[in-house]
Design an enzyme around this catalytic site. Structure first.
Site, mmCIF file in Angstrom:
data_model
loop_
_atom_site.group_PDB
_atom_site.id
_atom_site.type_symbol
_atom_site.label_atom_id
_atom_site.label_comp_id
_atom_site.label_asym_id
_atom_site.label_seq_id
_atom_site.Cartn_x
_atom_site.Cartn_y
_atom_site.Cartn_z
ATOM 1 N N GLY A 1 1.013 -0.876 -0.034
ATOM 2 C CA GLY A 1 0.147 0.409 0.054
ATOM 3 C C GLY A 1 1.426 0.905 0.016
ATOM 4 O O GLY A 1 2.113 1.123 0.023
ATOM 5 N N ARG B 1 -2.537 8.329 3.041
ATOM 6 C CA ARG B 1 -2.960 9.728 4.946
ATOM 7 C C ARG B 1 -1.446 9.787 4.982
ATOM 8 O O ARG B 1 -1.763 10.784 6.084
ATOM 9 C CB ARG B 1 -3.940 8.973 5.426
ATOM 10 N N GLY C 1 -6.390 -5.789 -3.928
ATOM 11 C CA GLY C 1 -6.805 -6.216 -2.747
ATOM 12 C C GLY C 1 -6.591 -6.605 -1.537
ATOM 13 O O GLY C 1 -5.776 -7.087 -2.157
ATOM 14 N N ASP D 1 1.930 -2.427 7.927
ATOM 15 C CA ASP D 1 1.699 -1.270 9.198
ATOM 16 C C ASP D 1 1.061 -1.470 9.654
ATOM 17 O O ASP D 1 0.121 -0.579 10.876
ATOM 18 C CB ASP D 1 0.406 0.043 8.254
ATOM 19 N N GLY E 1 -13.794 -4.940 9.463
ATOM 20 C CA GLY E 1 -14.465 -6.270 9.325
ATOM 21 C C GLY E 1 -14.755 -6.751 10.004
ATOM 22 O O GLY E 1 -14.041 -6.916 11.205
ATOM 23 N N LYS F 1 33.857 9.338 18.683
ATOM 24 C CA LYS F 1 33.230 8.818 17.546
ATOM 25 C C LYS F 1 34.134 8.183 16.831
ATOM 26 O O LYS F 1 35.502 7.617 17.067
ATOM 27 C CB LYS F 1 32.944 9.973 16.037
ATOM 28 N N ASN G 1 44.594 10.432 30.827
ATOM 29 C CA ASN G 1 43.605 11.335 31.029
ATOM 30 C C ASN G 1 43.339 12.407 30.117
ATOM 31 O O ASN G 1 44.831 12.788 29.227
ATOM 32 C CB ASN G 1 44.078 12.014 32.126
ATOM 33 N N TYR H 1 40.835 15.081 10.560
ATOM 34 C CA TYR H 1 39.857 14.311 8.529
ATOM 35 C C TYR H 1 40.787 16.448 8.715
ATOM 36 O O TYR H 1 40.691 17.066 8.708
ATOM 37 C CB TYR H 1 38.646 14.897 8.789
HETATM 38 C C1 UD1 Z 1 -8.188 -5.485 6.523
HETATM 39 C C2 UD1 Z 1 -9.023 -5.974 6.112
HETATM 40 C C3 UD1 Z 1 -9.938 -5.860 8.200
HETATM 41 C C4 UD1 Z 1 -9.508 -5.599 9.134
HETATM 42 C C5 UD1 Z 1 -8.099 -4.503 8.988
HETATM 43 C C6 UD1 Z 1 -7.752 -4.227 10.045
HETATM 44 C C7 UD1 Z 1 -9.492 -6.987 4.158
HETATM 45 C C8 UD1 Z 1 -11.443 -7.200 2.921
HETATM 46 N N1 UD1 Z 1 -9.971 -6.267 5.398
HETATM 47 O O1 UD1 Z 1 -9.201 -4.178 5.997
HETATM 48 O O2 UD1 Z 1 -11.185 -6.886 8.066
HETATM 49 O O3 UD1 Z 1 -10.829 -4.923 10.039
HETATM 50 O O4 UD1 Z 1 -7.463 -4.555 7.827
HETATM 51 O O5 UD1 Z 1 -7.105 -3.104 9.682
HETATM 52 O O6 UD1 Z 1 -8.372 -7.581 4.544
HETATM 53 N N2 UD1 Z 1 -2.348 -4.278 0.742
HETATM 54 C C9 UD1 Z 1 -1.890 -5.015 0.466
HETATM 55 N N3 UD1 Z 1 -2.093 -4.917 -0.783
HETATM 56 C C10 UD1 Z 1 -3.615 -4.757 -1.145
HETATM 57 C C11 UD1 Z 1 -4.268 -3.709 0.046
HETATM 58 C C12 UD1 Z 1 -3.547 -3.847 1.250
HETATM 59 O O7 UD1 Z 1 -0.312 -4.772 0.428
HETATM 60 O O8 UD1 Z 1 -4.286 -4.796 -2.265
HETATM 61 C C13 UD1 Z 1 -2.151 -4.494 2.909
HETATM 62 C C14 UD1 Z 1 -1.874 -2.630 2.873
HETATM 63 O O9 UD1 Z 1 -0.767 -1.782 2.586
HETATM 64 C C15 UD1 Z 1 -1.842 -2.658 4.082
HETATM 65 C C16 UD1 Z 1 -2.838 -3.905 4.838
HETATM 66 O O10 UD1 Z 1 -2.372 -4.644 3.371
HETATM 67 O O11 UD1 Z 1 -1.202 -2.936 5.087
HETATM 68 C C17 UD1 Z 1 -3.618 -3.605 4.959
HETATM 69 O O12 UD1 Z 1 -4.392 -2.850 3.818
HETATM 70 P P1 UD1 Z 1 -6.022 -2.155 3.799
HETATM 71 O O13 UD1 Z 1 -6.835 -1.459 2.533
HETATM 72 O O14 UD1 Z 1 -5.510 -1.139 4.809
HETATM 73 O O15 UD1 Z 1 -7.317 -3.088 4.653
HETATM 74 P P2 UD1 Z 1 -8.333 -2.517 5.410
HETATM 75 O O16 UD1 Z 1 -9.216 -1.570 4.487
HETATM 76 O O17 UD1 Z 1 -8.284 -1.488 6.584
HETATM 77 CA CA CA Z 2 -5.894 -0.241 7.511
#
Ligand code: UD1
Ligand code: CA
Length: 452
Positions: A11, A15, A80, A105, A142, A335, A361, A371
């Protein structure tokens, strides 16, 4: 049983308002990704697979800097979490054992929690980490739906009915499952949902449809804290500091005014050491038992042995090695310097690229001129040496054991053992000169005041 970690880190983290990929923002000096890798590492994984996308080169470098065996798979489009996990399938072809999915993260999952998930795998095919929220109205996680003690499905907030949104049990995102089963499940996931994304969470219902079982392991909400903004990064760092200070104190370290002390993720401090207020530990610091780190000192990449005293207001830079009982006083910078047992550098000095022998001392204001504008050179000072105040040690230079330098000396040649180096202009007193000079200046001032 072998374990493969799959860490989702593709991701962007819009933000964060940053060019840096989200998982590379740091908590206590380590990228969040490394925190996730560290908690997973306690399971002694046979494989660590990081799914990278945004800033993949930087993510790869950070992952392999921490663990050179970490494998990277690319997810070029973020479709996703289910799609992200599916990218690991070729890498895990033929792998026998469990896969654990972590988020890059989400830095605070405790090793004990992951161990509980692996233990739960003995009785269930899919294990999901969940947590309960007190106020369901504010949380867009979720939801985990249970029936008869089993986990039946995970419903994303966007797709959930009001009844399901009212459930307090939320999905952390962490999943444990047999690796081959997980790969065959994620291959089946579709994207017909409110977000048009491939949801990893669908694996629960898909597994159940195949007659497999799923269950929930619970943890505290704090453990699953995800970081999406700089404000959340600060909050996460504050949590890390609070936890670390408490752990230090529990282990027998005296931390005075703990809220003012900053630790890095890898700081080690031995019992009976004292850390005074406003001390900052950069990366790679170890402090042994009984050492004292006095107020306002800044340490980085250094080792402080037993009973050494550092500061107040000292700066130890990388490569500093202090032996037992060494004293480094105020406004001293070191250093790449080895200071041997009982040596003292008490005031206003810079000691860089140097070796200082036992009990030597170093007088106030002494500087290693290491340097020349192009090259760095070494200074070697033997044992039981007395360096007079304001000595300039022009490197490369060696001072033998039990030698001495006169105050203000600029040392440009080696000093043999037992000798004293004097290199400064001889003093010349001019009788009455000061008094005559003052009188002249005062008269000039009076004249100027009259004319004004
Ligand atoms: C996800 C869960 C949700 C849970 C929440 C907890 C799913 C569909 N949903 O939602 O149930 O409550 O985390 O924080 O799994 N990432 C990728 N590739 C992608 C999408 C995401 O690497 O295509 C990574 C993101 O960088 C992140 C993590 O997966 O580190 C979670 O993705 P994010 O989009 O934040 O999931 P949520 O919508 O928060
Ligand atoms: Ca998230």
């Amino acid at each position: 049983m072998s374990v493969a970690l799959i860490i989702l880190a593709a991701g962007k983290g819009t933000r964060m308002q940053s060019d840096l990929p989200k998982v590379l923002h740091k908590i206590a000096g380590a990228p969040m990704l490394v925190h996730a890798m560290k908690s997973g590492a306690t399971l002694d994984p046979a494989r660590t697979i990081v799914v990278a996308g945004h800033g993949a080169d930087l993510v790869t470098a950070a992952a392999q800097d921490w663990d050179k065996d970490a494998e990277i798979v690319l997810q070029t489009e973020q479709l996703g979490t289910g799609h992200a996990v599916a990218q690991a399938a070729p890498a895990l072809d033929g792998f026998e054992g469990d896969a654990i999915v972590l988020y890059g993260d989400t830095p605070f999952i405790r090793p004990e929690t992951l161990e509980a998930m692996i233990a739960a795998r003995a009785d269930h095919d899919v294990v999901v980490l969940g947590f309960e929220v007190a106020d369901t109205s504010q949380k867009k996680y979720g939801r985990l739906v249970e029936a008869d003690g089993a986990l039946t499905e995970i419903v994303e907030f966007k797709d959930a009915s009001d009844d399901i949104r009212a459930l307090p049990l939320c999905n952390s995102g962490v999943i444990a499952c047999d690796a081959q089963l997980l790969m065959s499940l994620v291959a089946e996931i579709g994207n017909d949902n409110a977000s048009g994304e491939y949801y990893l969470t669908d694996v629960v219902a898909l597994a159940r449809a195949r007659g497999k079982t799923a269950t929930v392991v619970r943890c505290d909400e704090a453990e699953t804290m995800g970081v999406n903004s700089k404000a959340e990064l600060n909050a996460a760092d504050a949590i890390f500091q609070t936890t670390t200070r408490a752990a230090m104190v529990e282990a027998g370290v005296t931390v005075q005014m703990p809220d003012s002390v900053y630790f890095s993720h890898d700081t080690y401090v031995g019992p009976d050491a004292v850390i005074e207020p406003h001390v900052v530990f950069g990366l790679g610091v170890t402090v042994e038992n009984g050492a004292q780190i006095r107020a306002f000192s800044h340490l980085e990449g250094c080792h402080v042995s037993r009973d050494a005293v550092v500061g107040p207001y000292a700066r130890l830079r990388p490569g500093t090695e202090l032996a037992e009982g060494v004293k480094i006083g105020n406004f001293v910078e070191t250093k790449n310097a080895v200071i041997e047992a009982g040596a003292k550098v008490n005031h206003l000095s810079y000691i860089g690229d140097a070796q200082v022998g036992e009990r030597t001392n170093i007088g106030a204001g002494t500087i290693t001129c290491n340097y020349d504008g192009v090259f760095k050179h070494r200074t070697t000072v033997g044992r039981d040496v007395f360096i007079g105040s304001n000595t300039m040690l022009v490197a490369p230079v060696t001072l033998g054991d039990e030698s001495m330098t006169a105050t203000g000396t600029v040392v440009t040649r080696d000093v043999p053992e037992g000798d004293m180096a004097v290199a400064r202009a001889r003093q010349d007193n001019k009788p009455g000169f000061a008094r005559r000079m003052f009188e002249k200046l005062k008269a000039k001032k009076a004249k100027a005041a009259k004319e004004a």
